[in-house]
Design an enzyme around this catalytic site. Structure first.
Site: not given
Ligand code: IMP
Ligand code: MG
Length: 180
Positions: A38, A93, A96, A124, A145-146, A152, A158
């Site tokens: 990402g 990227d 979340d 987020k 969701f972006v 992606d 991407r």
């Molecule tokens: P986390 O571990 O929940 O913080 O998520 C991080 C990973 O989830 C990021 O590196 C992204 O690959 C993916 N991700 C989280 N939210 C989104 C979104 O809105 N669109 C696309 N990928 C996302």
């Molecule tokens: Mg990622």
């Protein structure tokens, strides 16, 4: 698809992000690690704007998402470079739930990094399930969701030069199209 951040917005955001990182590290050498896949687009833009001497590496993390919600995290560090005794900046990227960066920070410390900080394009506005927060953030965005600029859905989108919200109907349509 609804554009959330235009190409110009992203340029400006990455420029400011690079300035914040430059201000923090000055001329200290930095080991900058891209969290694949990402951060691919952000990473290429960011490292060319940073002023300090850099070593550059990658690590792969994927969350085996079911649809668009976070799943079990898998990390592959086979391509990692040596970070022992180094100042490390992890680049992702989006922040979340925070599970990815939290886990990878721990790994960098385990590998002997002398300091670990994190930079993300997006944070987020949602419930983060970990205690850590990214050190450098370009944009805070709503809990949607972006896709685009590296992000992606099922490895698509991407390449978009802007960031867009993928609406639920478009999510369903993309999934259906990939199945056929
Ligand atoms: P986390 O571990 O929940 O913080 O998520 C991080 C990973 O989830 C990021 O590196 C992204 O690959 C993916 N991700 C989280 N939210 C989104 C979104 O809105 N669109 C696309 N990928 C996302
Ligand atoms: Mg990622």
């Amino acid at each position: 698809m609804r554009t959330l951040l235009s190409e110009a917005d992203l340029n400006e955001g990455v420029e400011k992000l690079a300035s914040k990182i430059d201000d923090h590290y000055g001329d200290r050498p930095l080991t900058v690690i891209a969290i694949m896949t990402g951060s691919l687009v952000l990473f290429a833009d960011l490292i060319r704007r940073l002023s300090m001497p850099q070593r550059v590496g990658v690590v792969q993390a994927s969350s085996y998402r079911t649809g668009t919600t976070s799943g079990e995290l898998h990390v592959d560090s086979a391509m990692m470079i040596d970070v022992k005794g180094r100042d490390v900046l992890l680049v992702d990227d989006i922040f979340d739930t925070g599970k990815t960066l939290d886990r990878l920070c721990g790994m960098m410390h385990d590998f002997g990094a002398s300091s670990v900080r994190t930079a993300v394009l997006l944070q987020k506005r949602t419930e983060h399930i970990v205690n850590m927060r990214p050190d450098f953030v370009a944009f805070e965005i709503p809990d949607e969701f972006v896709v685009g600029y590296g992000l992606d859905y099922l490895d698509m989108y991407r390449n978009l030069p802007y960031l867009a919200i993928l609406e639920p109907v478009e999510i369903a349509a993309t999934a259906a199209e990939l199945e056929t």
